[in-house]
Design a protein around this motif. Structure first.
Motif, PDB file in Angstrom:
ATOM      1  N   UNK A   1       0.824  -1.211   0.000  1.00  0.00           N
ATOM      2  CA  UNK A   1       0.000   0.000   0.000  1.00  0.00           C
ATOM      3  C   UNK A   1       0.856   1.257   0.000  1.00  0.00           C
ATOM      4  N   UNK A   2       0.413   2.249  -0.780  1.00  0.00           N
ATOM      5  CA  UNK A   2       1.063   3.560  -0.742  1.00  0.00           C
ATOM      6  C   UNK A   2       0.797   4.200   0.614  1.00  0.00           C
ATOM      7  N   UNK A   3       1.820   4.775   1.200  1.00  0.00           N
ATOM      8  CA  UNK A   3       1.675   5.370   2.524  1.00  0.00           C
ATOM      9  C   UNK A   3       0.643   6.491   2.531  1.00  0.00           C
ATOM     10  N   UNK A   4       0.548   7.229   1.416  1.00  0.00           N
ATOM     11  CA  UNK A   4      -0.393   8.345   1.338  1.00  0.00           C
ATOM     12  C   UNK A   4      -1.633   7.982   0.546  1.00  0.00           C
ATOM     13  N   UNK A   5      -1.829   6.686   0.265  1.00  0.00           N
ATOM     14  CA  UNK A   5      -2.908   6.258  -0.622  1.00  0.00           C
ATOM     15  C   UNK A   5      -4.280   6.313   0.009  1.00  0.00           C
ATOM     16  N   UNK A   6      -5.268   6.008  -0.815  1.00  0.00           N
ATOM     17  CA  UNK A   6      -6.653   5.986  -0.377  1.00  0.00           C
ATOM     18  C   UNK A   6      -7.561   5.802  -1.572  1.00  0.00           C
ATOM     19  N   UNK A   7      -8.815   5.414  -1.318  1.00  0.00           N
ATOM     20  CA  UNK A   7      -9.767   5.244  -2.407  1.00  0.00           C
ATOM     21  C   UNK A   7      -9.382   4.180  -3.411  1.00  0.00           C
TER      22      UNK A   7
ATOM     23  N   UNK B   1     -15.569  -2.122  -6.033  1.00  0.00           N
ATOM     24  CA  UNK B   1     -14.792  -2.607  -7.167  1.00  0.00           C
ATOM     25  C   UNK B   1     -13.493  -1.816  -7.218  1.00  0.00           C
ATOM     26  N   UNK B   2     -12.387  -2.538  -7.286  1.00  0.00           N
ATOM     27  CA  UNK B   2     -11.079  -1.879  -7.263  1.00  0.00           C
ATOM     28  C   UNK B   2     -10.992  -0.914  -6.080  1.00  0.00           C
ATOM     29  N   UNK B   3     -11.579  -1.328  -4.966  1.00  0.00           N
ATOM     30  CA  UNK B   3     -11.554  -0.556  -3.722  1.00  0.00           C
ATOM     31  C   UNK B   3     -12.328   0.756  -3.822  1.00  0.00           C
ATOM     32  N   UNK B   4     -13.155   0.882  -4.851  1.00  0.00           N
ATOM     33  CA  UNK B   4     -14.069   2.017  -4.961  1.00  0.00           C
ATOM     34  C   UNK B   4     -15.469   1.528  -4.565  1.00  0.00           C
ATOM     35  N   UNK B   5     -16.045   2.170  -3.575  1.00  0.00           N
ATOM     36  CA  UNK B   5     -17.327   1.706  -3.032  1.00  0.00           C
ATOM     37  C   UNK B   5     -18.464   1.929  -4.039  1.00  0.00           C
TER      38      UNK B   5
ATOM     39  N   UNK C   1     -14.965  -9.090  -1.699  1.00  0.00           N
ATOM     40  CA  UNK C   1     -14.745  -9.829  -2.937  1.00  0.00           C
ATOM     41  C   UNK C   1     -16.013 -10.070  -3.739  1.00  0.00           C
ATOM     42  N   UNK C   2     -17.125  -9.491  -3.309  1.00  0.00           N
ATOM     43  CA  UNK C   2     -18.418  -9.771  -3.932  1.00  0.00           C
ATOM     44  C   UNK C   2     -18.408  -9.516  -5.437  1.00  0.00           C
ATOM     45  N   UNK C   3     -17.977  -8.332  -5.859  1.00  0.00           N
ATOM     46  CA  UNK C   3     -18.044  -7.977  -7.282  1.00  0.00           C
ATOM     47  C   UNK C   3     -17.144  -8.884  -8.113  1.00  0.00           C
ATOM     48  N   UNK C   4     -15.917  -9.093  -7.664  1.00  0.00           N
ATOM     49  CA  UNK C   4     -14.995  -9.941  -8.419  1.00  0.00           C
ATOM     50  C   UNK C   4     -15.510 -11.373  -8.534  1.00  0.00           C
ATOM     51  N   UNK C   5     -16.146 -11.855  -7.486  1.00  0.00           N
ATOM     52  CA  UNK C   5     -16.598 -13.245  -7.467  1.00  0.00           C
ATOM     53  C   UNK C   5     -17.889 -13.475  -8.248  1.00  0.00           C
ATOM     54  N   UNK C   6     -18.753 -12.458  -8.330  1.00  0.00           N
ATOM     55  CA  UNK C   6     -20.081 -12.686  -8.896  1.00  0.00           C
ATOM     56  C   UNK C   6     -20.380 -11.885 -10.156  1.00  0.00           C
TER      57      UNK C   6
ATOM     58  N   UNK D   1     -10.084   6.320 -12.780  1.00  0.00           N
ATOM     59  CA  UNK D   1      -9.874   4.897 -12.994  1.00  0.00           C
ATOM     60  C   UNK D   1      -8.650   4.697 -13.868  1.00  0.00           C
ATOM     61  N   UNK D   2      -7.731   3.859 -13.399  1.00  0.00           N
ATOM     62  CA  UNK D   2      -6.514   3.568 -14.133  1.00  0.00           C
ATOM     63  C   UNK D   2      -6.704   2.308 -14.967  1.00  0.00           C
TER      64      UNK D   2
END
Length: 587
Positions: free
Chosen positions: A161-167, A236-240, A441-446, A554-555
């Motif tokens: 994780x980036x120390x200053x990261x988020x979202x 998804x991708x840690x975006x709620x 993991x809901x979105x990735x799994x389903x 989104x990257x």
């Protein structure tokens, strides 16, 4: 309050600016909006008492321009600045600049922002305060080898994780040693690109946690409370994407224990505003994730269940007032669910879909609330966050809230762009969601099993030579709405029952990957080049990533559709490109 803050500048845009403007008006406080070139006609500029232009469309030249924001705040006579969320909301330098200009910062003091802004430092503070944290490195790691050393002690998978990261930015997972170098590189690169800090740290990765956050308040007199939790696990991708209050997973005992930990976290940094403590919950254990030192996007679900206006309370705390309630006064009644309506197409891997909304109708009725950046047809710029609106539905219990949500999504109408509404409709037919049995993991799994409605074709919207008109017709006594497409001028105005619409161009995201024309890899949408992954003379395989493109936060990797040799690189990191622009030539 009007005697304390006569006027407040909102250093933001979109739905949160609208939310704050409305709260200020109810409190008798004048509002000052700011806008970029892209937001000249935006709803927040029309609702505010005053609105000032602050620069061109790029956020770095407008909403992130501290000097200009301070200049406008002072020139307008504002006594305070509300940062909302995103942009400069968690910027300690901006908070200091506001204070140094003789204005009031509606948020926590800069020291708290700095302490919680560094993931490494915040973990250190939380451990000292007795708040549970996941096993991880105390200091940043400087190489993939250091990540491997951590994995040797704690096992895989490892979160970098980036120390200053988020979202979700600056976050990568290595599931085995072959993925360590890529995870380290991605987390560091995103940390540098998005937050100006490429330092990273390691944590034990929890395989199937729930993401649960607690709303906290602490005033300038030491009074502190929590308003309970929000379950934000569907992401998804840690975006709620979906948030609800209360969580279907927490017992009353665990809620009380986590609430105490959230208040301890706020007290550990002498917090003095509204904030949110985020935790990961695995089985019966919970671990501190981060603290967001601002109002959250999902704050409305807590408001609906507790009856506490979070935005107004934060403003009162900034004015020096003590909290008007104690912990024992907080009560939770019923259930609320929020779904985010983003300009993204779930049927195409959530590809960004900015552009002009040609038709817009909000749902209504009991238990329905909509916080939106629109009041009708309008533009969703491709330069900013994809959030268009938030649909919040409440009921006496979770089942009734879900029933209200189903009805509201059926009434909702957004045309001209694709939105995440189709995803939300799909999960209402998915059993594990209905039972409240889901994890991060809901979105990735389903996702592959969900029945996502494809976005309707925007035929007229994509052709400047065509226009669309809607008419109402009756067949055997039953009314239907019919859409007619024709050349510009075909319908001769908007007489009768029809509603004529000017031709518009649908923006962004028509294809997930770049097309190749004569060996040229092109940008699939407008965005910013984060990194070029190849150089002239490099050999590439078919489907190999050649660039990293960021659009609407989104990257995405842009890939070559054929194997060959790179003959020319047309772009560099940091450049803004239009959809279809050449990125790399492959021969």
């Amino acid at each position: 309050m009007a005697g304390i803050f006569g006027k407040v500048l909102i250093a933001n845009r979109g739905e949160i600016a609208v939310r704050i403007i409305r709260a200020l008006r109810e409190m008798g406080i004048e509002s000052v909006a700011v806008y970029s070139d892209a937001d000249r006609e935006a709803l927040h500029t029309r609702l505010a008492d005053e609105a000032y232009h602050i620069g061109p469309t790029p956020a770095t030249e407008s909403y992130l321009n501290i000097e200009k924001l301070i200049e406008v705040a002072k020139g307008s006579g504002a006594g305070a600045v509300h940062p909302g969320y995103g942009f400069l909301a968690e910027s300690a330098p901006f908070a200091r600049a506001v204070n140094e200009a003789g204005l009031v910062w509606i948020g926590p003091h800069p020291g708290a922002i700095e302490a919680m802004g560094s993931k490494v430092e915040s973990r250190r503070i939380m451990a000292k305060a007795g708040v549970p944290i996941t096993p991880g490195t105390e200091d940043p790691v400087d190489s993939p080898e250091a990540v491997l050393d951590f994995a040797a002690e704690h096992g895989f998978p490892v979160a970098v994780k980036a120390s200053a990261g988020g979202g979700g930015k600056g976050f990568a997972v290595a599931f085995d040693k072959t993925e360590i170098e890529g995870a380290f590189s991605r987390a560091s690169r995103e940390g540098e690109a998005y937050f100006g800090d490429g330092s990273v740290y390691c944590e034990r990765y929890l395989p199937g946690p729930r993401h649960i956050e607690f709303q906290v308040f602490r005033d300038k007199h030491g009074g502190a409370v929590h308003l309970g939790e929000r379950d934000c696990s569907i992401q998804r991708r840690h975006q709620k994407l979906v948030e609800e209050c209360p969580s279907p997973a927490l017992t009353p005992e665990m809620r009380e224990e986590m609430g105490r930990a959230a208040v301890q976290a706020a007290e550990a940094v002498d917090y003095d505003s509204a904030g949110t403590c985020e935790f990961l919950v695995q089985d019966s254990e919970f671990f501190f994730l981060e603290m967001n030192t601002r109002v959250q996007v999902e704050h409305p679900v807590t408001e609906e269940v507790t009856g506490v206006d979070i935005v107004k309370t934060g403003i009162r705390i900034a004015a020096g007032e003590p909290l008007p309630f104690r912990q024992e006064d907080v009560a939770w009644r019923g259930h609320a669910i929020e779904v985010r309506l983003n300009a993204e197409d779930p049927a195409r891997d959530f590809a960004p879909s900015p552009g002009r909304v040609t038709a817009y109708r909000e749902p209504g009725g009991p238990g329905v609330r909509v916080d939106s950046s629109l009041a009708g047809p309008g533009l969703v710029p491709e330069s900013y966050d994809p959030l268009v609106a938030k649909l919040i539905c409440s009921g006496s219990d979770r089942e009734s809230a879900l029933a209200t949500l189903r009805r509201a999504l059926a009434e909702l109408r957004i045309e001209g762009i694709a939105t995440t509404a189709s995803f939300h409709r799909a999960i209402l037919d998915e059993e594990s969601f209905l039972r409240g049995e889901y994890t991060t993991g809901y979105v990735a799994e389903r996702m592959e099993r969900l029945k996502i409605e494809p976005a309707p074709p925007a035929e007229a919207a994509s052709d400047p030579e065509r226009e669309v008109r809607e008419v109402e017709v009756e067949v055997n006594g039953r009314r239907f709405e019919v859409r007619l497409f024709g050349e510009v001028g075909t319908f001769g105005g908007s007489g009768g029952n029809g509603r004529a619409q000017a031709p518009v161009r649908r923006g962004g995201g028509e294809r997930r990957r770049a097309s190749v024309s004569e060996g040229t890899v092109a940008a699939p949408m407008q965005g910013t080049i984060v990194k070029v992954l190849v150089e002239e003379g490099d050999s590439v395989e078919a489907d190999q990533a050649v660039c990293v493109l960021e659009a609407m936060k989104m990257e995405s990797e842009v890939r070559s559709q054929k194997a060959g040799t790179v003959s020319e690189v047309h772009v560099g990191a940091g450049e803004t490109v239009k959809g279809g622009a050449p990125l790399v030539s492959v021969e």
